[in-house]
Write a protein that holds these residues in place. Structure first.
Motif, mmCIF file in Angstrom:
data_model
loop_
_atom_site.group_PDB
_atom_site.id
_atom_site.type_symbol
_atom_site.label_atom_id
_atom_site.label_comp_id
_atom_site.label_asym_id
_atom_site.label_seq_id
_atom_site.Cartn_x
_atom_site.Cartn_y
_atom_site.Cartn_z
ATOM 1 N N LEU A 34 0.828 -1.207 0.000
ATOM 2 C CA LEU A 34 0.000 0.000 0.000
ATOM 3 C C LEU A 34 0.864 1.260 0.000
ATOM 4 O O LEU A 34 0.543 2.242 -0.676
ATOM 5 N N LEU A 35 1.958 1.244 0.731
ATOM 6 C CA LEU A 35 2.855 2.394 0.772
ATOM 7 C C LEU A 35 4.294 1.868 0.828
ATOM 8 O O LEU A 35 4.814 1.528 1.899
ATOM 9 N N THR A 36 4.897 1.781 -0.321
ATOM 10 C CA THR A 36 6.269 1.287 -0.418
ATOM 11 C C THR A 36 7.226 2.469 -0.499
ATOM 12 O O THR A 36 7.041 3.350 -1.347
ATOM 13 N N GLN A 58 -3.328 10.516 1.171
ATOM 14 C CA GLN A 58 -4.503 9.962 0.508
ATOM 15 C C GLN A 58 -5.011 8.724 1.249
ATOM 16 O O GLN A 58 -6.227 8.533 1.419
ATOM 17 N N ILE A 59 -4.083 7.894 1.687
ATOM 18 C CA ILE A 59 -4.467 6.679 2.432
ATOM 19 C C ILE A 59 -5.206 7.065 3.714
ATOM 20 O O ILE A 59 -6.277 6.507 4.024
ATOM 21 N N GLN A 60 -4.644 8.015 4.462
ATOM 22 C CA GLN A 60 -5.256 8.425 5.715
ATOM 23 C C GLN A 60 -6.621 9.078 5.499
ATOM 24 O O GLN A 60 -7.548 8.885 6.280
ATOM 25 N N ALA A 61 -6.723 9.866 4.436
ATOM 26 C CA ALA A 61 -8.010 10.508 4.136
ATOM 27 C C ALA A 61 -9.079 9.472 3.848
ATOM 28 O O ALA A 61 -10.207 9.544 4.349
ATOM 29 N N LEU A 62 -8.723 8.469 3.039
ATOM 30 C CA LEU A 62 -9.682 7.422 2.698
ATOM 31 C C LEU A 62 -10.022 6.561 3.906
ATOM 32 O O LEU A 62 -11.156 6.086 4.040
ATOM 33 N N ARG A 63 -9.042 6.360 4.792
ATOM 34 C CA ARG A 63 -9.321 5.611 6.023
ATOM 35 C C ARG A 63 -10.373 6.329 6.862
ATOM 36 O O ARG A 63 -11.244 5.701 7.454
ATOM 37 N N ARG A 64 -10.277 7.651 6.894
ATOM 38 C CA ARG A 64 -11.252 8.429 7.693
ATOM 39 C C ARG A 64 -12.648 8.363 7.100
ATOM 40 O O ARG A 64 -13.629 8.604 7.790
ATOM 41 N N PHE A 65 -12.733 8.056 5.813
ATOM 42 C CA PHE A 65 -14.041 7.891 5.187
ATOM 43 C C PHE A 65 -14.569 6.475 5.338
ATOM 44 O O PHE A 65 -15.604 6.122 4.777
ATOM 45 N N THR A 74 -6.941 -0.678 -4.093
ATOM 46 C CA THR A 74 -7.602 -0.755 -5.400
ATOM 47 C C THR A 74 -7.892 0.639 -5.942
ATOM 48 O O THR A 74 -7.682 0.920 -7.124
ATOM 49 N N PHE A 75 -8.382 1.516 -5.066
ATOM 50 C CA PHE A 75 -8.719 2.880 -5.484
ATOM 51 C C PHE A 75 -7.479 3.615 -5.978
ATOM 52 O O PHE A 75 -7.494 4.248 -7.044
ATOM 53 N N LEU A 76 -6.379 3.541 -5.211
ATOM 54 C CA LEU A 76 -5.174 4.278 -5.577
ATOM 55 C C LEU A 76 -4.476 3.686 -6.787
ATOM 56 O O LEU A 76 -3.670 4.363 -7.446
ATOM 57 N N ALA A 77 -4.771 2.424 -7.099
ATOM 58 C CA ALA A 77 -4.163 1.790 -8.276
ATOM 59 C C ALA A 77 -4.777 2.303 -9.574
ATOM 60 O O ALA A 77 -4.199 2.126 -10.647
ATOM 61 N N SER A 78 -5.923 2.947 -9.447
ATOM 62 C CA SER A 78 -6.585 3.482 -10.639
ATOM 63 C C SER A 78 -5.791 4.660 -11.184
ATOM 64 O O SER A 78 -5.413 5.558 -10.432
ATOM 65 N N PRO A 82 -9.385 10.300 -8.372
ATOM 66 C CA PRO A 82 -9.642 11.741 -8.180
ATOM 67 C C PRO A 82 -9.042 12.270 -6.875
ATOM 68 O O PRO A 82 -9.737 12.472 -5.885
ATOM 69 N N PHE A 83 -7.725 12.527 -6.877
ATOM 70 C CA PHE A 83 -7.065 12.980 -5.659
ATOM 71 C C PHE A 83 -7.604 14.336 -5.193
ATOM 72 O O PHE A 83 -7.706 14.584 -3.994
ATOM 73 N N ALA A 84 -7.924 15.208 -6.136
ATOM 74 C CA ALA A 84 -8.459 16.523 -5.753
ATOM 75 C C ALA A 84 -9.785 16.355 -5.011
ATOM 76 O O ALA A 84 -10.096 17.107 -4.081
ATOM 77 N N ASP A 85 -10.570 15.365 -5.415
ATOM 78 C CA ASP A 85 -11.845 15.108 -4.743
ATOM 79 C C ASP A 85 -11.619 14.663 -3.302
ATOM 80 O O ASP A 85 -12.423 14.975 -2.410
#
Length: 348
Positions: A34-36, A58-65, A74-78, A82-85
């Motif tokens: 996830l974070l290499t 980004q990982i921490q933001a998504l964890r909070r959601f 999977t999301f970050l592999a795309s 939409p990082f700005a989102d």
């Protein structure tokens, strides 16, 4: 040190300290891909650059959601994630937290004002006050609450309402009829206080009335039951009839008494609508103003009829008895506006 800043490289311990994560958590993120870290020292220590830190954000933001680590991967592999989102959603979340903190501060400030006016509130008082404030949030915007005296109640005013509710409950339970002088005087005081504490805004009064009708917590906190409210309405109607008695005959008073029990909700909604037109500086000849004037005439006729002699008596009573408008949210300016609008209507 300067070289360290220019390259923006952090060792794992530094990143853990800055991000609030543990070194163990960062090891886990690395083990699952996830974070290499982008680089390692000759000694094998992990090194994280700016891109790594951005990905961790980004990982921490998504964890909070509430997203799982697998879904985050999977999301970050795309390629078009939409990082700005993500940042926008974080901002929205923070805005909501700030608003909630601001509301809590206002609630605590309100309780502090209560304490400054008397003794220490009991736990039940704290809880019921917070519950009532949450109810107000459902019916009023933040800006409206700042303009609503009910929201800024001090201990003295609260005790005044509590005493009045107790007095009215007492006479009601003793079976004193609403037309008696005592209940009439209490009802007049009630409506005066209610008009004052709603900033003479009929729409505020209408919403508070709705809140009291459908929210059991509001009835429990204030002691204002539907039966007590109805008793006040009847007593206030009798108070106004007593004022009209010097100007109307028995038949006219009888008709007014019957009409007073009808269209109460429609009247309050109409008064609120006319108040908004006045506040907006609307022209009496505006079609919306004319529509309100027609509705006013219809409801007024349903209440007292359309006998010209009776209408003239009522106008005369209002010029001689200012108390007829007290506690009604109807002002002389409002009546002038309706008359001016009615004068622009085409002949029937």
């Amino acid at each position: 040190m300067n070289e360290h800043r220019n390259h923006a490289v952090l060792k794992i311990g530094e990143l853990a300290a800055r991000s609030g994560l543990t070194v163990r958590a960062l090891h886990h993120y690395d083990s699952i891909g996830l974070l290499t870290p982008s680089a390692h020292t000759d000694s094998g220590y992990r090194l994280y650059n700016r891109a790594d830190v951005a990905r961790l954000h980004q990982i921490q933001a998504l964890r909070r959601f509430g997203m799982s680590l697998a879904d985050i991967g999977t999301f970050l592999a795309s390629p078009d994630a939409p990082f700005a989102d993500i940042v926008a959603q974080q901002i929205a979340t923070l805005d909501q937290q700030i608003a909630q903190a601001s509301a809590l501060r206002e609630q605590l400030s309100h309780l502090h004002r209560q304490m400054a006016g008397g003794g220490e509130p009991e736990l039940a008082d704290w809880l019921s006050t917070l519950e009532m404030m949450n109810l107000y949030d459902k019916y009023f915007t933040k800006d409206e609450l700042h303009r609503l005296p009910f929201w800024q109640q001090d201990a003295r005013r609260n005790s005044g309402w509590a005493a009045l509710v107790a007095q009215i409950r007492d006479v009601m339970e003793k079976g004193v009829p609403p037309f008696d002088a005592g209940p009439r005087q209490l009802a007049e005081r009630w409506m005066q206080m209610l008009e004052r504490d709603t900033a003479a805004n009929p729409d505020f009064a209408r919403r508070i009335t709705v809140m009291m009708e459908i929210e059991p917590a509001a009835q429990l906190h204030t002691g204002i039951t539907p039966q007590l409210k109805q008793y006040v309405i009847e007593a206030f109607g009798e108070h106004k009839l007593a004022l009209y008695a010097d100007y109307l005959d028995d038949d006219e008073l009888r008709r007014m008494r019957v009409g007073a029990s009808q269209h109460g909700a429609e009247w309050m909604a109409l008064i609120a609508a006319v108040h908004r037109q006045l506040e907006a500086g609307a022209d009496p000849a505006d079609p919306a103003s004319q529509a309100l004037a027609r509705e006013w005439t219809t409801l007024f006729s349903a209440r007292i009829g359309d006998n010209p002699a009776t209408l003239e008596k009522i106008r005369h009573a209002h010029t001689r008895e200012p108390r007829l408008l007290v506690g009604t949210w109807v002002t002389p300016a409002m009546l002038d506006f309706i008359r001016a609008s009615r004068a622009t209507l085409p002949p029937a």
